[in-house]
Scaffold this active site. Structure first.
Site, PDB file in Angstrom:
ATOM      1  CG  PHE A 149      -0.381   2.055   4.081  1.00 50.91           C
ATOM      2  CD1 PHE A 149      -1.273   3.016   3.678  1.00 50.91           C
ATOM      3  CD2 PHE A 149       0.887   1.234   4.431  1.00 50.91           C
ATOM      4  CE1 PHE A 149      -0.510   3.676   2.810  1.00 50.91           C
ATOM      5  CE2 PHE A 149       1.475   2.454   2.742  1.00 50.91           C
ATOM      6  CZ  PHE A 149       0.642   3.506   2.325  1.00 50.91           C
ATOM      7  CE  LYS A 173      -0.041  -8.987   9.209  1.00 50.21           C
ATOM      8  NZ  LYS A 173      -0.363  -6.820   9.381  1.00 50.21           N
ATOM      9  CD  GLU A 176       1.191  -3.174  10.574  1.00 54.96           C
ATOM     10  OE1 GLU A 176       0.983  -4.034   9.623  1.00 54.96           O
ATOM     11  OE2 GLU A 176       2.056  -2.828  10.781  1.00 54.96           O
ATOM     12  CB  SER A 226       8.011  -2.369   1.222  1.00 53.55           C
ATOM     13  OG  SER A 226       8.065  -3.199   2.533  1.00 53.55           O
ATOM     14  CB  CYS A 281       2.428  -0.429  -6.215  1.00 48.78           C
ATOM     15  SG  CYS A 281       1.111  -1.726  -7.052  1.00 48.78           S
ATOM     16  CD  GLU A 379       7.710   2.162  -3.133  1.00 52.56           C
ATOM     17  OE1 GLU A 379       7.821   1.308  -2.500  1.00 52.56           O
ATOM     18  OE2 GLU A 379       6.417   1.837  -4.224  1.00 52.56           O
TER      19      GLU A 379
HETATM   20  P1  NAD Z   1       4.873  -3.046   4.259  1.00 57.69           P
HETATM   21  O1  NAD Z   1       6.173  -3.455   3.277  1.00 57.69           O
HETATM   22  O2  NAD Z   1       5.792  -2.215   5.343  1.00 57.69           O
HETATM   23  O3  NAD Z   1       3.647  -4.081   4.720  1.00 57.69           O
HETATM   24  C1  NAD Z   1       3.054  -4.577   4.209  1.00 57.69           C
HETATM   25  C2  NAD Z   1       3.135  -5.866   5.201  1.00 57.69           C
HETATM   26  O4  NAD Z   1       3.829  -6.746   6.046  1.00 57.69           O
HETATM   27  C3  NAD Z   1       2.164  -5.417   6.378  1.00 57.69           C
HETATM   28  O5  NAD Z   1       0.487  -6.666   6.692  1.00 57.69           O
HETATM   29  C4  NAD Z   1       2.732  -5.480   7.362  1.00 57.69           C
HETATM   30  O6  NAD Z   1       1.935  -5.865   8.828  1.00 57.69           O
HETATM   31  C5  NAD Z   1       3.722  -6.649   6.829  1.00 57.69           C
HETATM   32  N1  NAD Z   1       5.156  -6.678   7.350  1.00 57.69           N
HETATM   33  C6  NAD Z   1       5.707  -5.199   7.515  1.00 57.69           C
HETATM   34  N2  NAD Z   1       7.202  -5.246   7.590  1.00 57.69           N
HETATM   35  C7  NAD Z   1       7.191  -6.753   8.832  1.00 57.69           C
HETATM   36  C8  NAD Z   1       8.519  -7.558   8.820  1.00 57.69           C
HETATM   37  N3  NAD Z   1       9.678  -7.251   9.084  1.00 57.69           N
HETATM   38  N4  NAD Z   1       8.085  -8.652   8.661  1.00 57.69           N
HETATM   39  C9  NAD Z   1       6.726  -9.573   8.372  1.00 57.69           C
HETATM   40  N5  NAD Z   1       5.651  -8.331   7.848  1.00 57.69           N
HETATM   41  C10 NAD Z   1       5.577  -7.108   8.245  1.00 57.69           C
HETATM   42  O7  NAD Z   1       4.125  -2.404   3.067  1.00 57.69           O
HETATM   43  P2  NAD Z   1       3.374  -0.466   3.490  1.00 57.69           P
HETATM   44  O8  NAD Z   1       4.169  -0.023   3.761  1.00 57.69           O
HETATM   45  O9  NAD Z   1       1.733  -1.429   4.347  1.00 57.69           O
HETATM   46  O10 NAD Z   1       2.417  -0.964   1.816  1.00 57.69           O
HETATM   47  C11 NAD Z   1       3.038   0.460   0.831  1.00 57.69           C
HETATM   48  C12 NAD Z   1       4.374  -0.876  -0.428  1.00 57.69           C
HETATM   49  O11 NAD Z   1       3.323  -1.392  -0.873  1.00 57.69           O
HETATM   50  C13 NAD Z   1       4.953  -0.162  -0.687  1.00 57.69           C
HETATM   51  O12 NAD Z   1       6.022  -0.129  -1.224  1.00 57.69           O
HETATM   52  C14 NAD Z   1       3.788  -0.220  -2.540  1.00 57.69           C
HETATM   53  O13 NAD Z   1       4.727   0.279  -3.896  1.00 57.69           O
HETATM   54  C15 NAD Z   1       3.819  -1.769  -2.417  1.00 57.69           C
HETATM   55  N6  NAD Z   1       2.756  -2.377  -3.345  1.00 57.69           N
HETATM   56  C16 NAD Z   1       2.564  -2.956  -4.080  1.00 57.69           C
HETATM   57  C17 NAD Z   1       2.052  -3.484  -4.688  1.00 57.69           C
HETATM   58  C18 NAD Z   1       2.087  -4.307  -5.878  1.00 57.69           C
HETATM   59  O14 NAD Z   1       1.174  -4.832  -6.422  1.00 57.69           O
HETATM   60  N7  NAD Z   1       3.327  -4.471  -6.741  1.00 57.69           N
HETATM   61  C19 NAD Z   1       0.493  -2.997  -4.509  1.00 57.69           C
HETATM   62  C20 NAD Z   1       0.507  -2.254  -3.228  1.00 57.69           C
HETATM   63  C21 NAD Z   1       1.134  -1.399  -2.953  1.00 57.69           C
END
Ligand code: NAD
Length: 494
Positions: A149, A173, A176, A226, A281, A379
């Protein structure tokens, strides 16, 4: 209420699964849209469209692909204010921050404009008598990107720019929680000349992700999110034979040595901890202050906080917007609530004096933090700066290297020798020397170490090109060619 659906084969397609999610304006706390959640069948139809578009797209000549990338670049640039407004309405970040995100994403599209050069192979003449050997890079096929997000414009651009320029077809994808930017980009790509089926957007949740991870026609998955989900994506995708790069969470430290310019360090800590409400991040979340300067440094950070204006992006004087959801705001607040019981001290508490509506929390500082405390080990992903006091450079580096994450790190010092030692010793993928958010420019590649990245390839730049292509080596022998014809026209490709 606004309704957000999918983009398949060059057109908006309404969802049919009957499942959907709520999208909020985080600055008001009001739901503004519903977003369709794709079924397995809808994923399959997007993969079918991408599969059908693949042969013609991968055969499209490099000049034409470069021309389309230039068109995308110009359209994103000329529509940046509209994208920023859309982004901000669903994510909450202030407009200057949204424009910054778009500008950094645009760099990746600009990099991909050089695709004819980037895909040049190598050639060895006369490897044996009359035999030449050369290598070429070819696209993987249908590839998918799953994005978080916090950067709804930039992270998709990290992925699709290289992916489609290399000749792959792509399924995005998006998160959401803020899906509208992806659909806006889909319209721009169509205008830019991207053929139908080359770029598709599927909205959804775990059902959509799981189908992409198991679909036999999806060759590779690029993920950012994450750490627990990144690990799951990597393990599931590779088990199903896919190439996977999965970037995870972070806990970025900033080590300030006694010889540093403390005002510069305080400015950097405040900007990097509280920009985008800490939902980056590469945000600085731990300030490692060496004892002799710790009190002075913390006071300088604290003194800067009252000047930060917190509120909705609709008011251009605000520096910092809300968090993404009420649940996330409450989770971040929980770290502040639990700090005292673990022996730390909340010296600036962002839970007070927040705007009445929306998911706000103000800049906060927890001092006296140590490993083993929840606020250190996990985090937080919000505007909370942890302060850990260390006795020396060596103690600071040991803490950084012990951490489960290794995304970004920063050192503040005037000593070039120590800075060089730091870059040699530190177990982190992206290092800043007097630079608090060392996100690499687009012609390098982005990626952390340890639990911040699963896979072998970093994102975008040269490693992005390698991720989205595979190499083929040809060994050839030819008889003397006798074919030729006369053509006085100037040779061209279009
Ligand atoms: P998230 O992991 O909750 O979601 C990321 C994606 O995975 C979304 O599209 C979501 O729909 C999908 N997803 C969520 N739960 C899922 C599941 N159980 N099974 C399959 N798909 C699933 O992350 P977020 O809250 O959207 O973003 C924040 C996180 O992203 C933080 O931890 C941040 O550090 C990390 N981040 C990392 C970087 C990097 O470059 N390392 C960059 C940006 C964000």
């Amino acid at each position: 209420m606004n309704h957000i659906s999918h983009w398949i084969n060059g057109a908006l397609v309404a969802g049919t699964s009957g499942r959907s999610g709520a999208v909020f304006n985080p600055a008001t706390g009001v739901q503004t849209s519903t977003v369709d959640f794709a079924s397995v069948q809808e994923i399959d139809s997007a993969v079918a469209a991408a599969t059908a578009a693949l042969p013609a797209w991968r055969a499209t000549n490099l000049s034409r692909r470069a021309e389309i990338m230039f068109n995308i670049r110009n359209l994103v640039q000329s529509n940046r204010n509209e994208i920023a407004a859309l982004l901000s309405a669903e994510h909450g970040k202030v407009i200057t921050d949204a424009l910054g995100e778009i500008a950094r994403g645009l760099e990746n599209i600009e990099f991909a404009c050089g695709i004819p050069h980037l895909l040049k192979g190598s050639y060895s003449e006369q490897a044996a008598t009359g035999v030449d050997v050369y290598s070429i890079r070819q696209p993987l096929g249908v590839v998918a990107g799953i994005t978080p997000f916090n950067f709804p414009a930039m992270v998709p651009m990290w992925m699709f720019a290289s992916a489609i320029a290399c000749g792959n077809t792509f399924i995005l994808k998006p998160s959401e929680k803020d899906p509208s930017v992806a659909l806006f980009l889909a319209e721009l790509l169509k205008q830019a000349g991207v053929p139908d089926g080359v770029f598709n957007v599927i909205n959804g949740d775990k059902v959509a992700v799981d189908r992409l991870l198991e679909h036999p026609d999806v060759a590779a998955v690029s993920f950012v999110g994450s750490t627990p989900i990144a690990r799951y994506i990597y393990e599931t995708g590779t088990r199903n034979g896919k190439r996977v790069q999965a970037l995870g969470g972070a806990k970025n430290h900033m080590l300030v040595l006694p010889d540093a310019d403390l005002d510069m360090a305080a400015d950097a800590a405040v900007s990097a901890a509280y920009g985008s409400a800490g939902e980056r991040c590469m945000a600085i979340s731990v300030l490692l202050a060496v004892d002799s300067v710790a009190d002075a440094l913390i006071k300088k950070v604290q003194d800067r906080i009252p000047a930060i204006t917190v509120g909705p992006a609709s008011d251009s004087k605000n520096d910092m917007g809300p968090l993404i959801t009420a649940e996330h705001r409450d989770k971040v607040a929980g770290f502040l609530a639990g700090a005292a019981a673990e022996g730390a001290t909340v010296v600036v508490d962002g839970r007070t004096n927040v705007p009445a509506d929306g998911f706000f929390i103000r800049p906060s500082i927890i001092d006296g933090v140590e490993p083993g405390m929840r606020c250190y080990d996990e985090e937080i992903f919000g505007p909370v700066l942890n302060v850990v006091r260390v006795k020396s450079y060596a103690e600071g580096v040991a803490l950084i290297n012990d951490n489960q994450f290794g995304n970004g790190v920063a050192l503040f010092t005037r000593d070039g020798g120590v800075a060089r030692e730091f870059q040699f010793d530190v177990s982190v993928g992206m290092v800043g020397i007097n630079v608090p958010i060392p996100v690499p420019v687009s012609y390098y590649s982005f990626g952390g170490w340890k639990n911040s990245l699963f896979g072998d390839h970093h994102m975008y730049g040269p490693e992005g090109i390698n991720f989205f292509t595979r190499s083929k080596v040809v060994t050839s022998r030819w008889p003397d060619p006798r074919t030729s014809s006369v053509d006085l026209g100037f040779p061209q490709n279009r």
